[in-house]
Design a protein around this motif. Structure first.
Motif, short mmCIF file in Angstrom:
data_model
loop_
_atom_site.label_atom_id
_atom_site.label_comp_id
_atom_site.label_asym_id
_atom_site.label_seq_id
_atom_site.Cartn_x
_atom_site.Cartn_y
_atom_site.Cartn_z
N UNK A 76 -22.32 -61.02 26.44
CA UNK A 76 -22.81 -59.65 26.27
C UNK A 76 -23.99 -59.37 27.20
N UNK A 77 -24.86 -60.34 27.34
CA UNK A 77 -26.02 -60.18 28.22
C UNK A 77 -25.58 -60.02 29.67
N UNK A 78 -24.62 -60.84 30.10
CA UNK A 78 -24.12 -60.73 31.47
C UNK A 78 -23.42 -59.40 31.70
N UNK A 79 -22.68 -58.96 30.74
CA UNK A 79 -21.99 -57.67 30.87
C UNK A 79 -23.00 -56.54 31.04
N UNK A 80 -24.07 -56.58 30.27
CA UNK A 80 -25.11 -55.55 30.40
C UNK A 80 -25.77 -55.61 31.77
N UNK A 81 -26.03 -56.80 32.27
CA UNK A 81 -26.65 -56.94 33.60
C UNK A 81 -25.73 -56.40 34.69
N UNK A 82 -24.45 -56.72 34.63
CA UNK A 82 -23.51 -56.22 35.63
C UNK A 82 -23.39 -54.70 35.56
N UNK A 83 -23.41 -54.14 34.37
CA UNK A 83 -23.36 -52.69 34.23
C UNK A 83 -24.59 -52.04 34.85
N UNK A 84 -25.74 -52.65 34.64
CA UNK A 84 -26.97 -52.11 35.22
C UNK A 84 -26.91 -52.13 36.74
N UNK A 85 -26.45 -53.23 37.31
CA UNK A 85 -26.34 -53.35 38.76
C UNK A 85 -25.32 -52.34 39.29
N UNK A 86 -24.20 -52.20 38.62
CA UNK A 86 -23.17 -51.27 39.04
C UNK A 86 -23.68 -49.83 39.02
N UNK A 87 -24.39 -49.48 37.98
CA UNK A 87 -24.96 -48.12 37.90
C UNK A 87 -25.98 -47.88 39.00
#
Length: 61
Positions: free
Chosen positions: A39-50
């Protein structure tokens, strides 16, 4: 009578059950930790993508 004493002194089955319970506890802990990490990695990737999408939109405007 010696057979009864031998059965009472035999702890191999109990030891195997204890090891199985320990392995199950470790597995549950690992699954919980990996789920939280995922879940933490998913949130980090979403932040970078945004952030990349915002940078692309700003550069093309």
């Amino acid at each position: 009578m010696s057979n009864l004493q031998r059965v009472i002194k035999n702890n191999e089955g109990a030891t195997a059950i204890e090891y199985g319970l320990i392995a199950a506890l470790i597995a549950v802990a690992a699954i919980t930790a990996m789920g939280s990490l995922g879940n933490s990695l998913s949130n980090n990737f979403s932040t970078v993508s945004n952030a990349e999408n915002n940078a692309n939109n700003t550069a093309s405007a």
